[in-house]
Scaffold this active site. Sequence first.
Site, PDB file in Angstrom:
ATOM      1  N   CYS A  52      14.551   4.486  51.529  1.00  0.00           N
ATOM      2  CA  CYS A  52      14.860   5.319  52.511  1.00  0.00           C
ATOM      3  C   CYS A  52      15.316   6.779  52.441  1.00  0.00           C
ATOM      4  O   CYS A  52      15.306   7.482  53.509  1.00  0.00           O
ATOM      5  CB  CYS A  52      15.978   4.326  53.324  1.00  0.00           C
ATOM      6  SG  CYS A  52      15.372   2.825  54.042  1.00  0.00           S
ATOM      7  N   HIS A  73       8.472  10.822  68.688  1.00  0.00           N
ATOM      8  CA  HIS A  73       7.753  11.524  68.119  1.00  0.00           C
ATOM      9  C   HIS A  73       8.283  12.870  67.393  1.00  0.00           C
ATOM     10  O   HIS A  73       7.629  14.010  67.209  1.00  0.00           O
ATOM     11  CB  HIS A  73       6.395  11.924  68.766  1.00  0.00           C
ATOM     12  CG  HIS A  73       5.488  10.761  68.856  1.00  0.00           C
ATOM     13  ND1 HIS A  73       5.625   9.791  69.679  1.00  0.00           N
ATOM     14  CD2 HIS A  73       4.433  10.398  68.084  1.00  0.00           C
ATOM     15  CE1 HIS A  73       4.787   9.025  69.640  1.00  0.00           C
ATOM     16  NE2 HIS A  73       3.884   9.287  68.501  1.00  0.00           N
ATOM     17  N   GLU A 130      15.584  -1.177  64.760  1.00  0.00           N
ATOM     18  CA  GLU A 130      14.811  -0.235  63.829  1.00  0.00           C
ATOM     19  C   GLU A 130      13.528  -1.001  63.385  1.00  0.00           C
ATOM     20  O   GLU A 130      12.458  -0.423  63.264  1.00  0.00           O
ATOM     21  CB  GLU A 130      15.563   0.100  62.545  1.00  0.00           C
ATOM     22  CG  GLU A 130      15.271   1.097  61.768  1.00  0.00           C
ATOM     23  CD  GLU A 130      15.925   1.567  60.559  1.00  0.00           C
ATOM     24  OE1 GLU A 130      16.464   2.727  60.717  1.00  0.00           O
ATOM     25  OE2 GLU A 130      16.106   0.965  59.746  1.00  0.00           O
TER      26      GLU A 130
END
Length: 145
Positions: free
Chosen positions: A37, A78, A129
């Site tokens: 991550c 985005h 998530e």
Amino acid sequence: MIQQIYPSPSHEYEFELNKDMHFAASHYIPHEDAGDCQKVHGHTYYANITIGGNELDDSGFLINFKHIKKLIHKRFDHTLLNKDSLFSDEDPMKFPTTEVVAKTVCEIIQEHLDTLEHHPVCLQVFLRETPTSYVIYRPKKGRVS
């Protein structure tokens, strides 16, 4: 996400509003313990925002759903979360982890709610998530951010 049941925060408000939404965003966690991550990657986040209050505004709303979506979706959809001014690569309490993003969403919503005369309160942010991982953020009572 439609018809999903979320844990409900305990409260004594007459009205409880829930707004579901999603936004696609990328992020990375700048810490060695984050493993893979640490690399830029993306998610389609699913959020449920819970707002409570005892009074409605002069249009009959606790808050208009479109205002919630505008505050969160327009800001984060985005984007690379790390580039948003509310997150930091230096302060671990501001890394864009799911926990911190959920808290940040709550703070953004509450900042707007604080401008309203009828004083609604953001009670909870549920932020998914991945299909198997989510966070619930509930501010402590009497504490705004």
